[in-house]
Design a protein around this motif. Structure first.
Motif, PDB file in Angstrom:
ATOM      1  N   ASN A  88       0.810  -1.223   0.000  1.00  0.00           N
ATOM      2  CA  ASN A  88       0.000   0.000   0.000  1.00  0.00           C
ATOM      3  C   ASN A  88       0.839   1.266   0.000  1.00  0.00           C
ATOM      4  O   ASN A  88       0.434   2.280   0.567  1.00  0.00           O
ATOM      5  CB  ASN A  88      -0.905   0.038   1.228  1.00  0.00           C
ATOM      6  N   ILE A  89       1.999   1.167  -0.590  1.00  0.00           N
ATOM      7  CA  ILE A  89       2.871   2.350  -0.683  1.00  0.00           C
ATOM      8  C   ILE A  89       2.690   2.938  -2.076  1.00  0.00           C
ATOM      9  O   ILE A  89       2.867   2.237  -3.081  1.00  0.00           O
ATOM     10  CB  ILE A  89       4.356   1.967  -0.458  1.00  0.00           C
ATOM     11  N   ARG A  90       2.315   4.206  -2.141  1.00  0.00           N
ATOM     12  CA  ARG A  90       2.177   4.862  -3.438  1.00  0.00           C
ATOM     13  C   ARG A  90       3.553   5.341  -3.906  1.00  0.00           C
ATOM     14  O   ARG A  90       4.389   5.726  -3.096  1.00  0.00           O
ATOM     15  CB  ARG A  90       1.241   6.079  -3.330  1.00  0.00           C
ATOM     16  N   VAL A  91       3.736   5.330  -5.218  1.00  0.00           N
ATOM     17  CA  VAL A  91       4.995   5.819  -5.804  1.00  0.00           C
ATOM     18  C   VAL A  91       4.647   6.907  -6.816  1.00  0.00           C
ATOM     19  O   VAL A  91       3.671   6.774  -7.569  1.00  0.00           O
ATOM     20  CB  VAL A  91       5.765   4.671  -6.511  1.00  0.00           C
ATOM     21  N   THR A  92       5.425   7.994  -6.808  1.00  0.00           N
ATOM     22  CA  THR A  92       5.260   9.044  -7.827  1.00  0.00           C
ATOM     23  C   THR A  92       6.601   9.261  -8.514  1.00  0.00           C
ATOM     24  O   THR A  92       7.653   8.900  -7.976  1.00  0.00           O
ATOM     25  CB  THR A  92       4.791  10.377  -7.203  1.00  0.00           C
ATOM     26  N   ASN A  93       6.556   9.857  -9.717  1.00  0.00           N
ATOM     27  CA  ASN A  93       7.802  10.174 -10.451  1.00  0.00           C
ATOM     28  C   ASN A  93       7.714  11.609 -10.993  1.00  0.00           C
ATOM     29  O   ASN A  93       6.786  12.350 -10.607  1.00  0.00           O
ATOM     30  CB  ASN A  93       8.046   9.146 -11.563  1.00  0.00           C
ATOM     31  N   THR A  94       8.653  11.993 -11.845  1.00  0.00           N
ATOM     32  CA  THR A  94       8.631  13.370 -12.376  1.00  0.00           C
ATOM     33  C   THR A  94       8.642  13.347 -13.913  1.00  0.00           C
ATOM     34  O   THR A  94       9.646  13.700 -14.535  1.00  0.00           O
ATOM     35  CB  THR A  94       9.830  14.185 -11.849  1.00  0.00           C
ATOM     36  N   PRO A  95       7.542  12.924 -14.526  1.00  0.00           N
ATOM     37  CA  PRO A  95       7.508  12.848 -15.990  1.00  0.00           C
ATOM     38  C   PRO A  95       7.363  14.226 -16.632  1.00  0.00           C
ATOM     39  O   PRO A  95       7.075  15.210 -15.946  1.00  0.00           O
ATOM     40  CB  PRO A  95       6.254  12.006 -16.257  1.00  0.00           C
ATOM     41  N   ASP A  96       7.560  14.262 -17.930  1.00  0.00           N
ATOM     42  CA  ASP A  96       7.313  15.413 -18.805  1.00  0.00           C
ATOM     43  C   ASP A  96       8.246  16.603 -18.613  1.00  0.00           C
ATOM     44  O   ASP A  96       8.751  17.131 -19.593  1.00  0.00           O
ATOM     45  CB  ASP A  96       5.847  15.887 -18.716  1.00  0.00           C
ATOM     46  N   VAL A  97       8.467  17.022 -17.354  1.00  0.00           N
ATOM     47  CA  VAL A  97       9.259  18.241 -17.154  1.00  0.00           C
ATOM     48  C   VAL A  97      10.687  18.107 -17.686  1.00  0.00           C
ATOM     49  O   VAL A  97      11.354  19.119 -17.913  1.00  0.00           O
ATOM     50  CB  VAL A  97       9.287  18.669 -15.665  1.00  0.00           C
ATOM     51  N   LEU A  98      11.151  16.870 -17.896  1.00  0.00           N
ATOM     52  CA  LEU A  98      12.525  16.698 -18.379  1.00  0.00           C
ATOM     53  C   LEU A  98      12.612  16.295 -19.848  1.00  0.00           C
ATOM     54  O   LEU A  98      13.715  16.129 -20.384  1.00  0.00           O
ATOM     55  CB  LEU A  98      13.278  15.676 -17.487  1.00  0.00           C
ATOM     56  N   ASN A  99      11.473  16.162 -20.517  1.00  0.00           N
ATOM     57  CA  ASN A  99      11.499  15.657 -21.901  1.00  0.00           C
ATOM     58  C   ASN A  99      12.416  16.469 -22.818  1.00  0.00           C
ATOM     59  O   ASN A  99      13.185  15.918 -23.605  1.00  0.00           O
ATOM     60  CB  ASN A  99      10.095  15.671 -22.519  1.00  0.00           C
ATOM     61  N   ASP A 100      12.301  17.800 -22.729  1.00  0.00           N
ATOM     62  CA  ASP A 100      13.075  18.646 -23.645  1.00  0.00           C
ATOM     63  C   ASP A 100      14.576  18.447 -23.464  1.00  0.00           C
ATOM     64  O   ASP A 100      15.315  18.269 -24.431  1.00  0.00           O
ATOM     65  CB  ASP A 100      12.747  20.134 -23.423  1.00  0.00           C
ATOM     66  N   ASP A 101      15.018  18.486 -22.208  1.00  0.00           N
ATOM     67  CA  ASP A 101      16.467  18.381 -21.969  1.00  0.00           C
ATOM     68  C   ASP A 101      17.023  17.036 -22.413  1.00  0.00           C
ATOM     69  O   ASP A 101      18.103  16.958 -22.999  1.00  0.00           O
ATOM     70  CB  ASP A 101      16.780  18.552 -20.471  1.00  0.00           C
ATOM     71  N   VAL A 102      16.291  15.977 -22.120  1.00  0.00           N
ATOM     72  CA  VAL A 102      16.788  14.648 -22.460  1.00  0.00           C
ATOM     73  C   VAL A 102      16.808  14.493 -23.992  1.00  0.00           C
ATOM     74  O   VAL A 102      17.779  13.974 -24.566  1.00  0.00           O
ATOM     75  CB  VAL A 102      15.949  13.551 -21.776  1.00  0.00           C
ATOM     76  N   ALA A 103      15.762  14.989 -24.640  1.00  0.00           N
ATOM     77  CA  ALA A 103      15.722  14.924 -26.107  1.00  0.00           C
ATOM     78  C   ALA A 103      16.837  15.785 -26.709  1.00  0.00           C
ATOM     79  O   ALA A 103      17.486  15.385 -27.683  1.00  0.00           O
ATOM     80  CB  ALA A 103      14.353  15.372 -26.618  1.00  0.00           C
ATOM     81  N   ASP A 104      17.064  16.955 -26.130  1.00  0.00           N
ATOM     82  CA  ASP A 104      18.163  17.813 -26.625  1.00  0.00           C
ATOM     83  C   ASP A 104      19.494  17.069 -26.558  1.00  0.00           C
ATOM     84  O   ASP A 104      20.294  17.098 -27.497  1.00  0.00           O
ATOM     85  CB  ASP A 104      18.300  19.088 -25.771  1.00  0.00           C
ATOM     86  N   LEU A 105      19.729  16.406 -25.422  1.00  0.00           N
ATOM     87  CA  LEU A 105      21.022  15.724 -25.260  1.00  0.00           C
ATOM     88  C   LEU A 105      21.154  14.556 -26.241  1.00  0.00           C
ATOM     89  O   LEU A 105      22.238  14.308 -26.771  1.00  0.00           O
ATOM     90  CB  LEU A 105      21.227  15.234 -23.821  1.00  0.00           C
TER      91      LEU A 105
END
Ligand code: 8YV
Length: 312
Positions: A88-105
């Motif tokens: 019953n432990i929820r997990v969250t992440n940080t999607p989308d906000v890094l798409n541009d930088d990772v794609a740029d690299l």
């Protein structure tokens, strides 16, 4: 008491913001949880997690009141999601906000590898330009054939950018997408055979381990260039190194490795590899956005509100 535990190495700014918001207890890695006093462990209900060290059932069981693991990063392969869900432990992440930088690299590494930019820079810096003349000709990247392995949010950003370089876009994904003009391949060997550049944008984890196998690398062939911005695990690293050493492929641009930062020293001896120290999302702007999203998830959990970016 309902306390927060910070696990990982956070920047000074991110750490200060977490301190301000939640006054957390801090450790460097999930393996340090065992060293905390039982009274502290019993009071932890949320974890702010950063890093790639495994966070599994054993660590979760040492935090009996844990309800949330807020991951700093889109990839959560270090966290055993099945074990978390079962507890019953929820997990969250940080999607989308890094798409541009990772794609740029990814695009930067593709160009840097194809145009031999590190070599060419050394040619000028070491005086060869003056002494020996023009740098030897290299290859045209624009207009080439590229295969994107994994057309998720980041893969799509990469493909959109490379379409701007007039590249012929091929991709592998679990299912065909609405992408007029782009060619879908249902298996990675067929994709690799059709292209000169292969960009790996898969999620990490057991399911994608060695997805880019020796057979895929062989299908890419001696003119092929591999770019990886996903996880070191997604490529058969031994097969990749063999191919790079023997001319089985032309080069690679890599932001991720097995056992990083203690990467295989065979990479350092290769001059056809552009090596980046897992810095895809590493800009001030994006890291600030990732940290804010992590804090927002913890705040939502504490308020009993809907989590911003839930994983399970
Ligand atoms: C890391 C990443 O989060 O988002 C991901 O999945 O790999 C990175 O952005 C970063 O290296 C901090 O651990």
């Amino acid at each position: 008491m309902s306390a927060t535990l910070m696990i990982g190495t956070f920047s000074e700014t991110d750490s200060a913001a977490l301190q301000d918001a939640f006054d957390p207890v801090a450790v460097s890695s999930p393996s340090d949880i065992a060293g905390l006093d039982i009274a502290i462990r019993d009071g932890i209900s949320a974890v702010a997690f950063k890093g790639h060290s495994p966070f599994g059932a054993a660590e979760m069981d040492m935090l009996p009141g844990l309800g949330l693991i807020a991951n700093y990063g889109v990839g959560y392969d270090a966290i055993d999601i099945e074990a978390a869900t079962a507890r019953n432990i929820r997990v969250t992440n940080t999607p989308d906000v890094l798409n541009d930088d990772v794609a740029d690299l990814a695009v930067a590494m593709l160009l840097a590898t194809g145009r031999e930019m590190e070599h060419a820079s050394a040619w000028a810096r070491t005086g060869k330009w003056k002494a020996q003349g023009e740098y030897p000709l290299n290859r045209k990247v624009s207009g080439g054939k590229v295969g994107i392995v994994g057309l998720g949010r980041i893969g799509r950003e990469i493909a959109d950018r490379l379409a701007g370089f007039k590249m012929d876009i091929h991709y592998f994904a679990r299912s065909e997408k609405e992408t007029p003009g782009w060619s879908y391949h249902s298996d990675p060997v067929s994709l690799a055979r059709a292209v000169d550049y292969l960009v790996v944008a898969l999620v990490g984890g057991k399911e994608t381990e060695k997805f880019i196998s020796g057979a895929v690398i062989e299908a890419l062939g001696p003119q092929g260039i591999v770019v990886n911005i996903s996880r070191g695990t997604t490529i058969d690293e031994g097969a990749l190194l063999d191919a790079l050493e023997t001319g089985g492929i032309a080069g690679a641009g890599l932001d991720v490795f097995l056992n990083e930062p203690d990467i295989d020293p065979r990479f350092y001896a290769l001059d056809n590899v552009v090596i980046q120290p897992h810095q895809g999302s590493g800009t001030h702007e994006t890291r600030a956005a990732m940290a804010a999203l992590q804090r927002d998830n913890i705040a939502a959990f504490r308020q009993g509100a809907a989590l911003k970016t839930p994983v399970n």
